[in-house]
Design an enzyme around this catalytic site. Structure first.
Site, PDB file in Angstrom:
ATOM      1  N   ARG A  81      30.787  33.905  47.796  1.00 43.80           N
ATOM      2  CA  ARG A  81      31.263  32.806  46.966  1.00 43.80           C
ATOM      3  C   ARG A  81      31.537  33.348  45.576  1.00 43.80           C
ATOM      4  NH1 ARG A  81      27.847  29.987  43.862  1.00 43.80           N
ATOM      5  NH2 ARG A  81      26.116  29.626  45.269  1.00 43.80           N
ATOM      6  N   HIS A 141      28.652  27.274  42.843  1.00 47.19           N
ATOM      7  CA  HIS A 141      28.439  26.507  44.086  1.00 47.19           C
ATOM      8  C   HIS A 141      29.330  25.253  44.115  1.00 47.19           C
ATOM      9  CE1 HIS A 141      26.577  24.311  47.327  1.00 47.19           C
ATOM     10  NE2 HIS A 141      26.320  23.318  46.500  1.00 47.19           N
ATOM     11  N   TYR A 151      21.607  32.559  38.168  1.00 48.13           N
ATOM     12  CA  TYR A 151      20.871  33.215  39.253  1.00 48.13           C
ATOM     13  C   TYR A 151      21.554  34.446  39.842  1.00 48.13           C
ATOM     14  CZ  TYR A 151      23.958  29.990  41.780  1.00 48.13           C
ATOM     15  OH  TYR A 151      25.046  29.289  42.215  1.00 48.13           O
TER      16      TYR A 151
HETATM   17  C1  LIG Z   1      20.280  18.029  53.777  1.00 45.95           C
HETATM   18  C2  LIG Z   1      20.785  18.457  52.441  1.00 45.95           C
HETATM   19  N1  LIG Z   1      19.950  19.044  51.567  1.00 45.95           N
HETATM   20  C3  LIG Z   1      20.372  19.418  50.353  1.00 45.95           C
HETATM   21  C4  LIG Z   1      21.669  19.214  49.995  1.00 45.95           C
HETATM   22  C5  LIG Z   1      22.146  19.634  48.622  1.00 45.95           C
HETATM   23  N2  LIG Z   1      22.995  20.812  48.781  1.00 45.95           N
HETATM   24  C6  LIG Z   1      24.331  20.685  48.818  1.00 45.95           C
HETATM   25  S1  LIG Z   1      25.079  22.123  49.143  1.00 45.95           S
HETATM   26  C7  LIG Z   1      23.618  22.965  49.210  1.00 45.95           C
HETATM   27  C8  LIG Z   1      23.614  24.434  49.506  1.00 45.95           C
HETATM   28  C9  LIG Z   1      24.298  24.752  50.794  1.00 45.95           C
HETATM   29  O1  LIG Z   1      24.382  26.114  50.981  1.00 45.95           O
HETATM   30  P1  LIG Z   1      25.049  26.752  52.256  1.00 45.95           P
HETATM   31  O2  LIG Z   1      24.613  26.051  53.483  1.00 45.95           O
HETATM   32  O3  LIG Z   1      24.804  28.205  52.202  1.00 45.95           O
HETATM   33  O4  LIG Z   1      26.606  26.442  52.096  1.00 45.95           O
HETATM   34  P2  LIG Z   1      27.571  26.807  50.883  1.00 45.95           P
HETATM   35  O5  LIG Z   1      27.573  25.589  49.997  1.00 45.95           O
HETATM   36  O6  LIG Z   1      27.028  28.015  50.211  1.00 45.95           O
HETATM   37  O7  LIG Z   1      28.900  27.029  51.479  1.00 45.95           O
HETATM   38  C10 LIG Z   1      22.561  22.098  48.981  1.00 45.95           C
HETATM   39  C11 LIG Z   1      21.152  22.514  48.950  1.00 45.95           C
HETATM   40  C12 LIG Z   1      22.530  18.599  50.926  1.00 45.95           C
HETATM   41  N3  LIG Z   1      23.814  18.365  50.674  1.00 45.95           N
HETATM   42  N4  LIG Z   1      22.064  18.243  52.141  1.00 45.95           N
END
Ligand SMILES: Cc1ncc(C[n+]2csc(CCOP(=O)(O)OP(=O)(O)O)c2C)c(N)n1
Lengths: 371, 336
Positions: A266, A270, A279
């Site tokens: 990425r 985020h 971080y």
């Molecule tokens: C069940 C849940 N917990 C927390 C969140 C908040 N949240 C949104 S995106 C994210 C990180 C997701 O990371 P990843 O699965 O690696 O996907 P990326 O966004 O890096 O593509 C979090 C913790 C959420 N949307 N859903």
């Protein structure tokens, strides 16, 4: 992954199974072949991939600009993950079911979504969730829940003896959730026509991949579920496409589901609400830019004499034009009526809800008279 | 023990979010069993920065970035709390709490009862909740009633920095599981000065924020802001409103509310959650059960609609505003 029976180990144990996770890459970070050009990668195909990747990037930049100028809400950028989006977009056949997560706009564009609808969704307007093939599921914000829906959809296809399949996506963080394990598990037990593609972009907000999970690859999470797992260079669209082709073949040959881990990075924050400098180091990001999928494919195209400065400029212009037009359409929308919150709540309007609707109408009156 | 930079009993002037941070900080400093866990709580200090600086100060053994898994976070906290730790677990947004709720409902809430007091779960599950910050889907709902319905849990919602500080300290020290919902719309909206002295506020009791004789306004969380504004507007019209901040949704201190309503004869309840089957319904039912004869008008509820929280372009139509409260008061005052 290969399972093999083998002899007694040095410790005197008898292994019942061993596994190997394969890695697929055609193009290295310098845009050079690491193995022979695959048959599917015709000149036309490569150029097409590149164009979609650039379109995705231009769209992404615009979406971020809209958020920064207060014209859109929080937005999850796909900067650096264009090859991921595009390979899936090309691999999907019309009749397949796509079950996306929130970072998949590149694929949605190729799936026929109207760009201005995608903007509307992130702009806080329900009408943004209305386009796309009718069998596809909408964007999914709660992490990993989509994988269970994809497994359900795949089970439905199997029960109805249809020969289309389901492709779903998830981030590396999402692979830590029970929903993910549970879905892979049932995909193995029921031999579902399901392809799960992990966008391992190295971070789940601030949490790096290494402290998400102790396994060497995320692809090996397939092993416990009894399905096929493979890791690919997610910045090489040919690698991911090849894995998707093989996964489709496995389903067609009744060999079951596949988990593909696409290793990406990425490059941006985020979401627009995040500040990645808290971080991770600039050096790390700089290093990751050297693997930029767009630049990589561009170098290849240039070396094959399929692309040049003029074409680049023309295409950039074309992308900007499409995106600008979509932004205009998005901004020109009449605001959604407040009462739209009652639309589609139920298919059959419960008469008892009228009282609530009346409350809203009173409220709208109050709000307009107080201005 | 880490150097006590926060331990100065100094007067601080902070927003609600910093109050949460200070309370956790204080308690971690004074009780080594207190640990923090959740998604992004470490290096990032939480997506809202509620746990900012804690990992740097207390280390990764006490401030743990967990894998992205809410069921795990809920379950870990249950296990940790049975073994003498006092976990403060963060769920990033209340909309993602559901997988953790299984552990809260099926285990944390009944551990003491089920083991006849042998084990208990002194844990806090914190989560930002509510609308009004232009967030994406699933980030804005008010689901306190769901949690308040579970026997054995405490559900606490602060509405100001000082109450966030005092109530969170109480929640951490409470011997039973507490769900602590933080109204994120007012996380940074106003500062309040209070003493950073480790003093807890009582759980299971309402706070009377403003005394009045004509009508009782009952609310909690972010809606307290509009409720107080409405009370100011009413004062200009000669209506003297009493304002009660429920604060502990469960167990609910009906006594304070009933005494007030018995005196004023009128009651308006204000909340952001969908109207039907919500906490407002419980309060209204108890008011009519227990002080019907003192009522001079039917209890009014100002609430969200029985719809999904709309995407953010229309969320302001969903959430109670000052005019909604004034209209309800008007209705109530007209009745004799
Ligand atoms: C069940 C849940 N917990 C927390 C969140 C908040 N949240 C949104 S995106 C994210 C990180 C997701 O990371 P990843 O699965 O690696 O996907 P990326 O966004 O890096 O593509 C979090 C913790 C959420 N949307 N859903």
């Amino acid at each position: 992954m290969k399972l093999s029976q083998s002899r007694v180990t040095e410790q005197g144990h008898v292994p019942l199974a061993r596994f190997v996770i394969d890695w697929i890459q055609f193009l290295n970070e310098h845009g050079e072949w690491t193995q022979p050009r695959p048959d599917f990668a015709t000149d036309e195909w490569l150029r097409d991939m590149y164009k979609h990747m650039v379109m995705t990037r231009v769209f992404d930049q615009k979406a971020i600009a809209l958020q920064r100028t207060g014209q859109m809400g929080t937005y999850p950028s796909s900067l650096g993950q264009e090859a991921f989006a595009t390979a899936i977009g090309i691999a999907l056949q019309n009749e397949d079911v796509f079950v996306p997560y929130y970072r998949d706009h590149g694929t949605l564009l190729m799936r026929g979504y109207d760009m201005s609808d995608i903007l509307a969704y992130w702009g806080g307007d329900e009408r943004g969730s209305t386009t796309g093939p009718k069998q596809d599921l909408p964007l999914c914000v709660p992490i990993a829940t989509q994988i269970t829906h994809a497994a359900g959809a795949a089970a439905a296809l199997k029960i109805k003896a249809q020969d289309n399949l389901v492709i779903t996506t998830i981030g590396d963080g999402g692979t830590s959730k029970g929903d993910f394990f549970e879905s892979l598990n049932v995909a193995g037990a029921w031999q579902l026509p399901l392809i799960v593609v992990v966008n391992n972009n190295q971070y789940a907000i601030s949490v790096p991949r290494e402290i998400q999970c102790g396994a060497k690859t995320l692809a090996q999470k397939a092993i416990g579920a009894g399905i096929h797992g493979v890791q690919v260079d997610g910045n090489d669209p040919m690698a991911l496409y090849q894995a998707l082709l093989e996964a489709r073949q496995r389903i067609q040959q009744h060999k079951g589901a596949t988990l593909i881990e696409a290793v990406t990075y990425r490059l941006g924050d985020h979401t627009t609400a995040d500040d990645a400098t808290r971080y991770r180091s600039n050096d790390e990001v700089k290093e990751a830019w050297l693997k930029d999928p767009v630049k990589r494919l561009q170098s290849l195209l240039a070396s094959l004499n399929l692309w040049d400065e003029q074409r680049e400029q023309d295409w950039q212009k074309q992308c900007a034009k499409s995106v600008d037009a979509a932004v205009k359409r998005y901004l020109a929308r009449e605001p959604q009526q407040p009462a739209a919150m009652f639309d589609y709540l139920y298919e059959q309007w419960p008469e008892v809800m009228n009282e609530q609707l009346d409350l809203l109408i009173d409220k709208i009156d109050r709000m307009s008279s107080s201005h | 023990m880490a150097e006590a930079i926060q331990d100065t009993h100094e007067l601080v002037d902070t927003v609600l979010l910093e109050a949460v941070n200070l309370a956790i900080h204080w308690e971690m400093q004074h009780d080594e069993n207190v640990v923090v866990l959740g998604e992004d709580v470490g290096s990032n200090g939480g997506v809202f920065r509620a746990t900012d600086g804690l990992k740097q100060k207390f280390g990764f053994k006490r401030v743990m970035d967990t894998p992205l898994a809410e069921a795990l976070i809920g379950g870990l906290a249950v296990g940790m709390s049975t073994q003498g730790l006092r976990p403060i677990a963060e769920i990033q947004f209340s909309g993602f709490i559901f997988p953790a709720l299984e552990h809260l409902m099926c285990h944390a809430a009944r551990m003491r009862n089920r083991t006849r007091g042998r084990l208990s779960c002194p844990m806090v599950l914190r989560a930002p909740y509510g609308g009004g910050i232009h967030a994406p889907e699933h980030h804005s709902e008010s689901i306190e009633a769901l949690m308040a319905h579970i026997p054995g849990l405490r559900v606490v919602i602060p509405s100001s920095p000082a109450r966030a500080y005092g109530l969170l300290l109480a929640a951490i020290r409470d011997p039973d599981p507490v769900i602590f919902l933080e109204p994120k719309r007012v996380y940074r909206s106003s500062k309040q000065s209070y003493e950073n002295n480790g003093e807890a506020l009582p759980l299971d009791s309402c706070f009377t924020l403003r005394q009045g004789k004509d009508i009782t306004l009952v609310s909690w969380g972010a809606s307290i802001a509009e409720t107080l504004q409405a009370a100011d507007a009413l004062a200009e019209h000669g209506i003297d409103a009493e304002v009660i901040d429920v604060a502990s949704i469960k167990p609910l201190d009906m006594q304070t509310i009933l005494i007030s309503v018995a005196r004023t004869g009128r009651c308006v309840i204000v909340h952001e959650a969908a109207k039907s089957f919500a906490v407002g319904a419980e309060i209204a039912a108890q008011v009519s059960e227990k002080c019907f004869l003192n009522l001079q008008a039917p209890v009014q509820r100002v609430a969200g609609f029985d719809t999904h929280m709309p995407y953010f372009q229309n969320e302001h139509y969903y959430m109670p505003n000052v005019q909604d409260i004034l209209a309800a008061v008007d209705k109530s005052m007209k009745e004799e």
